[in-house]
Design a protein around this motif. Structure first.
Motif, PDB file in Angstrom:
ATOM      1  N   ALA A  15       0.993  -1.182   0.049  1.00 23.30           N
ATOM      2  CA  ALA A  15      -0.053  -0.046   0.148  1.00 23.30           C
ATOM      3  C   ALA A  15       0.636   1.180  -0.036  1.00 23.30           C
ATOM      4  O   ALA A  15       0.465   2.282  -0.648  1.00 23.30           O
ATOM      5  CB  ALA A  15      -0.822  -0.094   1.134  1.00 23.30           C
ATOM      6  N   PHE A  16       1.946   1.172   0.958  1.00 22.69           N
ATOM      7  CA  PHE A  16       2.918   2.476   0.631  1.00 22.69           C
ATOM      8  C   PHE A  16       3.427   2.809  -0.437  1.00 22.69           C
ATOM      9  O   PHE A  16       3.556   3.872  -0.986  1.00 22.69           O
ATOM     10  CB  PHE A  16       4.029   2.058   1.839  1.00 22.69           C
ATOM     11  N   ALA A  17       3.796   1.591  -1.311  1.00 29.33           N
ATOM     12  CA  ALA A  17       4.517   1.803  -2.695  1.00 29.33           C
ATOM     13  C   ALA A  17       3.318   2.322  -3.584  1.00 29.33           C
ATOM     14  O   ALA A  17       3.618   3.133  -4.623  1.00 29.33           O
ATOM     15  CB  ALA A  17       4.998   0.432  -3.198  1.00 29.33           C
ATOM     16  N   ALA A  18       1.972   1.847  -3.433  1.00 36.67           N
ATOM     17  CA  ALA A  18       0.973   2.400  -4.278  1.00 36.67           C
ATOM     18  C   ALA A  18       0.757   3.736  -4.210  1.00 36.67           C
ATOM     19  O   ALA A  18       0.473   4.369  -5.060  1.00 36.67           O
ATOM     20  CB  ALA A  18      -0.206   1.435  -4.072  1.00 36.67           C
TER      21      ALA A  18
ATOM     22  N   ALA B  11      -8.020  -3.816 -10.063  1.00 34.65           N
ATOM     23  CA  ALA B  11      -7.723  -4.565 -11.298  1.00 34.65           C
ATOM     24  C   ALA B  11      -8.404  -3.960 -12.569  1.00 34.65           C
ATOM     25  O   ALA B  11      -8.082  -3.765 -13.685  1.00 34.65           O
ATOM     26  CB  ALA B  11      -8.350  -6.135 -11.083  1.00 34.65           C
ATOM     27  N   LEU B  12      -9.760  -3.123 -12.060  1.00 37.07           N
ATOM     28  CA  LEU B  12     -10.269  -2.348 -13.237  1.00 37.07           C
ATOM     29  C   LEU B  12      -9.669  -1.315 -13.635  1.00 37.07           C
ATOM     30  O   LEU B  12      -9.401  -1.126 -14.993  1.00 37.07           O
ATOM     31  CB  LEU B  12     -11.626  -2.112 -12.910  1.00 37.07           C
ATOM     32  N   LEU B  13      -8.896  -0.618 -12.877  1.00 38.81           N
ATOM     33  CA  LEU B  13      -8.334   0.758 -13.369  1.00 38.81           C
ATOM     34  C   LEU B  13      -7.060   0.314 -13.807  1.00 38.81           C
ATOM     35  O   LEU B  13      -6.750   0.759 -15.158  1.00 38.81           O
ATOM     36  CB  LEU B  13      -8.025   1.242 -12.155  1.00 38.81           C
TER      37      LEU B  13
ATOM     38  N   VAL C 213      -6.262   0.935  -0.297  1.00 38.84           N
ATOM     39  CA  VAL C 213      -5.336   2.004  -0.959  1.00 38.84           C
ATOM     40  C   VAL C 213      -4.984   1.707  -2.236  1.00 38.84           C
ATOM     41  O   VAL C 213      -4.654   2.397  -3.144  1.00 38.84           O
ATOM     42  CB  VAL C 213      -3.964   1.946  -0.064  1.00 38.84           C
ATOM     43  N   LEU C 214      -5.063   0.171  -2.677  1.00 40.56           N
ATOM     44  CA  LEU C 214      -4.656  -0.220  -3.755  1.00 40.56           C
ATOM     45  C   LEU C 214      -5.729   0.114  -4.785  1.00 40.56           C
ATOM     46  O   LEU C 214      -5.274   0.272  -6.076  1.00 40.56           O
ATOM     47  CB  LEU C 214      -4.690  -1.784  -3.927  1.00 40.56           C
ATOM     48  N   GLY C 215      -6.817   0.289  -4.591  1.00 40.35           N
ATOM     49  CA  GLY C 215      -7.819   0.605  -5.297  1.00 40.35           C
ATOM     50  C   GLY C 215      -7.969   2.081  -5.556  1.00 40.35           C
ATOM     51  O   GLY C 215      -8.221   2.556  -6.595  1.00 40.35           O
ATOM     52  N   LEU C 216      -7.626   2.889  -4.371  1.00 40.94           N
ATOM     53  CA  LEU C 216      -7.622   4.285  -4.641  1.00 40.94           C
ATOM     54  C   LEU C 216      -6.629   4.502  -5.608  1.00 40.94           C
ATOM     55  O   LEU C 216      -6.483   5.637  -6.194  1.00 40.94           O
ATOM     56  CB  LEU C 216      -7.534   4.690  -3.226  1.00 40.94           C
ATOM     57  N   ALA C 217      -5.456   4.086  -5.456  1.00 38.01           N
ATOM     58  CA  ALA C 217      -4.112   4.417  -6.401  1.00 38.01           C
ATOM     59  C   ALA C 217      -4.342   4.047  -7.969  1.00 38.01           C
ATOM     60  O   ALA C 217      -4.156   4.661  -8.553  1.00 38.01           O
ATOM     61  CB  ALA C 217      -2.989   3.791  -5.735  1.00 38.01           C
ATOM     62  N   GLY C 218      -5.128   2.866  -7.823  1.00 38.91           N
ATOM     63  CA  GLY C 218      -5.218   2.419  -9.274  1.00 38.91           C
ATOM     64  C   GLY C 218      -4.130   1.604  -9.963  1.00 38.91           C
ATOM     65  O   GLY C 218      -3.956   1.324 -11.167  1.00 38.91           O
TER      66      GLY C 218
END
Length: 366
Positions: A91-94, A282-284, A336-341
């Protein structure tokens, strides 16, 4: 990752013993709607939106014990939670922040006693999902995975591949491998010089259900597609060049959004941040922008806003029930993964900021 999931799914998705193509990076300002529970004026909504992803990751970083790890308590005994710690590292990397915490967490994970307690000793027990997840974290952090904690992670993982192409566990307690194990293994090994094994890619590509989605567990009498497993499988297949199967999985995700715009576990009528975070990612990253942004909007509506206590601002609630400290840490790590995309295949700590940001809130007026 949450208390509402069955135990096997908990292990599969978020750590423990079993257990992320071209990427469209969606800027954090793409969705400007403020959290529904937060009365922040509309004029500041766009500023808050640009701050959301980094603020969520910053909140997550501040929950780390000694700034380096997560722990879990069971029956009064506290254990290291390597799986959730890796979720935070990713998440930090994203989000491109909390580099200091990411480095400390990686060093903690590389301690031999911590590492072996998660991936196994390599002799009596070895866990495919945990090994793959650790390998991916090392790669994202750009540290040598062949000497991580004294273990050659790529070699250990490849040793767990069966002739069928499936990666399985070696353990006196059974085999907990599943779609997460397989997907993480492909994503991690695809980054190595030898690449992902063709047989392993073929196994995952052939594991889809008739509707195009992917199940959590293999070899079941009924193939039941699952949003979390489909999101993981799609990313692994896209990374390894199996675009037809990945596209089918993306179509399944688009068709199985819930009315609130998010995603949930099989049979659920309401979405959760964990499933939605993976699906939005996955979608983004797969170029399905409209459904991806819709899922991302679900996540922003779960974010704790400026009207809340400063210690909880930026966290992502698991569901519409609001902030719950028992579930918020795991929910935020996935969200966070989805927020970053940014897809798992493209995660990197390169250029990440050292600090752990807080949610931007306007100064109070008299």
């Amino acid at each position: 990752m949450t208390l509402t999931r069955p135990g096997r799914r908990m292990a599969a998705l978020f750590g423990g013993l079993a257990l992320a193509g071209a990427t469209a990076l969606i800027p954090t300002t793409a969705v400007a709607a403020p959290p529904t529970s937060d009365p922040t004026p509309a004029a500041t909504a766009s500023v808050l939106a640009g701050n959301r992803t980094q603020a969520a990751a910053g909140w997550l970083a501040r929950q780390l014990v000694d700034g380096e790890r997560f722990e879990t308590t069971f029956d009064g005994v506290t254990y290291p939670d390597q799986g959730l710690t890796i979720d935070a590292v990713l998440a930090f990397a994203a989000a491109g922040v909390a580099e200091q915490n990411g480095a400390k967490a990686t060093a903690w994970l590389a301690r031999p006693e911590i590492l072996s307690g998660y991936i196994g000793d390599g002799t009596t027990n070895a866990y495919a999902g945990a090994t793959a997840k650790t390998l991916l974290a090392a790669e994202v952090r750009r540290v040598d995975p062949t000497t991580f904690g004294g273990v050659d992670l790529p070699a250990r993982l490849r040793s767990l591949q069966q002739p069928s192409g499936r990666f399985t566990d070696t353990s006196p307690w059974g085999d907990y491998s599943n779609a997460f194990s397989q997907s993480l293994a492909l994503l991690a090994l695809d980054r190595t010089p030898a690449g992902a094994p063709t047989a392993a890619v073929d196994f995952l590509a052939g594991a889809h259900c008739a509707d195009g989605g992917f199940p959590l567990d293999y070899g079941q009498p009924t193939c039941t597609s699952d949003a979390d497993s489909t999101a993981m499988s799609v990313q692994a297949l896209a990374a390894t060049g199996r675009h037809q199967e990945a596209a089918a999985g993306l179509r399944w995700l688009v068709a199985h959004r819930l009315p609130d715009g998010g995603f949930g576990t099989p049979g659920a009528t309401a979405s959760n941040a964990n499933s939605t975070g993976l699906a939005a990612q996955a979608l983004l990253s797969g170029g399905r922008l409209i459904p991806g942004l819709t899922a991302r909007h679900f996540l922003t509506e779960r974010q704790v806003g400026c009207s809340a206590d400063a210690g909880t601002r930026g966290a992502i609630a698991y569901d519409a029930g609001g902030y719950n400290p028992a579930t918020a840490t795991r929910a935020t790590a996935q969200a966070v993964l989805g927020l970053a995309g940014t897809g798992f295949a493209d995660l990197s700590n390169a250029g990440a900021r050292q600090n752990a940001p807080t949610l931007h809130c306007p100064a109070p007026t008299n």
